[in-house]
Scaffold this motif. Sequence first.
Motif, short mmCIF file in Angstrom:
data_model
loop_
_atom_site.label_atom_id
_atom_site.label_comp_id
_atom_site.label_asym_id
_atom_site.label_seq_id
_atom_site.Cartn_x
_atom_site.Cartn_y
_atom_site.Cartn_z
N LYS A 1 -3.74 0.73 -4.16
CA LYS A 1 -4.98 1.50 -3.97
C LYS A 1 -5.79 1.67 -5.26
O LYS A 1 -7.02 1.52 -5.25
N TYR B 1 0.85 -1.20 0.00
CA TYR B 1 0.00 0.00 0.00
C TYR B 1 0.89 1.24 0.00
O TYR B 1 1.92 1.26 0.68
N PRO B 2 0.61 2.31 -0.75
CA PRO B 2 -0.61 2.60 -1.51
C PRO B 2 -0.57 2.16 -2.98
O PRO B 2 -1.41 2.57 -3.76
N VAL C 1 -5.83 -1.10 4.59
CA VAL C 1 -6.78 -1.27 3.49
C VAL C 1 -8.16 -1.62 4.04
O VAL C 1 -9.19 -1.08 3.58
#
Length: 939
Positions: free
Chosen positions: A589, A585-586, A641
């Motif tokens: 995303k 992450y990110p 998340v």
Amino acid sequence: MLKPIMSLETVEHALAEFYCNQNVEVHKILLDFQNSVDAWNLVWNMLDTSKPHEIQFFGATTLHIKITKQWLQLKRTDYIPLRDKILETLIKYYNSSGPPNLCAYVVRTIPHHWPDAIPQLMETFRNSLSQSSINVSVMILEILMALPDEFGATKLVQTQRNEVRKELQQSSLQVLSIVDSILKSDSLDPIVVHALKCAAAWLDVGFDLIQCHQLADTFISVILNPERSQMCVLLAIDALKSLCTHPRTSVCVATVFEVLSKVIVLSDKLFHLEITEEPNVVVDKLFDLFLGIGDQHFRLLVQGLLDNNTRELCTKFFNLFLTCTNAPGYYPVNENYSEKTFTFWFLLQDDLLSNDAGPDNTLLSIIRPLYISLTQVLLKKVAYPEHLESWTSDERELFRCYRQDISDTFIYCYFILQSEMLDVLLTIYKQVTCDHETAIAQWQTVEACLFAFTAISEPLQSQKSYPHIEQLMSSLVSLPYNQIDQKASIAAMDTIGAYYYWIETHPSYLELIVPLLMTGLHNSNMFSSASTALRDIAKECGEFIAPYNDIILNTAIIVLKKVKKLKEEIRLMNTVGVILSVISYPKNKPFIDTFIDPNLEAITNILAIEDNTEFTKHRSELQGRIKVLNSLVSAIDMEVVIYQIFQQTFNLLQRTGTKYFISSHEDSLYADVCDLLKTFISKLAQERENCEVPTTMVIEILMIGFRKSPQPAGLILFKEAVILFGLYDACIPLLKSTYEEICLRIKFMFEQASPADQFNLGDVIESYLSLQGHIFKKWSFIAVDNQNVDFTFVFKLASEALCANEIFLAKTATFFLTTFTNLSREHRSLFKVIDDNGEFLVMKIICILKGDVVKRNLDTMCEVLYVLNRNYGEHLGRWFHNIVTVQNIVLPNVTEQMKTKFFKRVLKERANKKTLLVIVKEFSFICRGLILIDPQNNE
């Protein structure tokens, strides 16, 4: 005997009315008559042949009930007059209902009250009957045949049962000798039929094989006699099976082999079978005979392979079992034999490999060729037929189960053969995939080989890597997936998924496998297997599959737009969640938003519908979107998340609850929302610092639906929240207040519900008691000090649930009661609940003991009794006394002395739960009439 009170005319009138109109009151009159002492006198006139058949039948049935179930009504001085009356009536009015009554009497009176009963009976009928010799023989055989059946059906004290069994076994040689002489004579088929039925019944009782082995010749002669009817042949096979497979025969090794050497002659009928339109019942019976021999004597047959004198015979038997497995045709349409052999192949490999001294290599070397042949036979039997679509749905389902049984048998073959089996499978597979034309033409064999490789994938996991799997995986790329039958393509996807663990240690093969799986995802027929395989590989090979993440996710984006079945979408979203967890992450995303946003948008559009009728049409779609989100969230292992998705979905779930939760104990939408929330909190359980916010949000939605109607899903969700967050100070006030409200609403619901409605609340009760049990077990401080919760209500509710027919509800009640009782000594408020209401619980325990509740509840009840006895022994003695003595609750079939002794034993046994269970079960079985006791014996 006592003078009758109820007249014969009254009974006959009631019986006639009952046959015309099955009135409940008339039925009660007839039952009262059957249970009365007067019935012993009145039944004899009812057996007169001048009476209508209905009255004769009722009279014979009544007499049988009196002898088998109400024998204790008689005095011992009545035994001989009753016997004489039965014999007199049977000789005078012989019919088929007579032998059972006479045999029931014999079972009751031998050996003490009527010694030598069996020879006396045969002599009596020979001298007294004036009918033809055929009827005399038939009558004697029917009586002898009924004796073992009545012995099995009659309730006897265990000591008496052992005595009667011994007496019957001592008479078996005499009876079987009579049967043998009848079968060797030129008797007519009706007498032979009775003789064979009699033989089978007495062989089941027990016999000495050494003295009776000559019966095998007699039975075989009947089977091979072309002049005998098919009924005689079938019964002779049954009798021969009883002779060969009785457990007592195993001790006579030499005699068993002598008998088997004769029986093997019958196997000639089983070789070179052909497909027939109608099943051959004789062949079916013969297969049953040999398979029964294999199951009973498989160890003897295996050891016989090592002896030069018996090797040839035993080899014939093993080849016969293989022939049975290889029966021509397709199961279950053309043949029903092969399925019966699977147990034998399991027993054989299990015996060969489970020796304490290790596998016998000499035996294995002899047996291995047999299992190679078996593997080849199973590949043929597991193959799909050409016209499967013409079969009925029931036939297709039976074939599916049959293939699963073959899958298990493939595993047994692998345990014996190891790499040799892989050689066999790979050789055949290469032959049928040498080119595209051959693979397309012989797709059934291709599919069968892949099915076998899939079946043995699990045991292969613990072994060293074989080169066969490398060759198999490499060859899968060359299959003509667009032309070969879809079943073979699906099998290829299943095989890839089955060897996910192998791919982890051979990641270079992902370059071949991932494109194949992507092809499978684009094919509607292969989609299910391909998505399952991709999920398993993604979980196992996370770091190695990283180079292929983009292609997998982009393919999933395209495929999800075309998927029509919800369960397939759910499965693929779960795979997507696994892949997303591998990407940091990110970076992940954008993909997360790509998969999440369409579902959130669909939910938003559905919630925007104002018309209830229109919304109802989309309710299932809303539930589907929630399930898809749940599948995705459950596979993601990144808290940041999960929290992001939770924040995105919270407002939508809140609006869903406010607008569309309904007042019903079975609101499936509420259950789906609770499942999703449960997944969220289980993933966020480690967020100690921020636990208060998600917990508050989850409980808010939970209570929206719970306030409309208490439901199991809400209770399960709250239990999960308590278990996960009960230790965190920030969450405790909210959990306490929610717990109090839940308890108040459950109590109110039960107070408002009618008895009929309460009966339908089993799931709610089970979930509620499970919640209470876990709270008292793990975080009791949430409940103990709450003065607004009526623990007396909870305690009584659990006590009632202890008597429920639903075993899971009874077990949950047991869990709560034992936990609550163990904790109660530490808290005055809980102690008072048991002090005031313990007698109510003991009353329910007594109800279970005396048979008002199914006997499977005895195990759970005994756990409660054990804990109650350990913590409240003095109270328990007083409660027992008040219920049984003061309130005079009747315990059937037991004397006062037995009750006193039982309660003393219970109160004394505080250390050993198993001993207490034995004591309780024995007493309960006596109360239920499952164990008979002699009233003249005080022990």
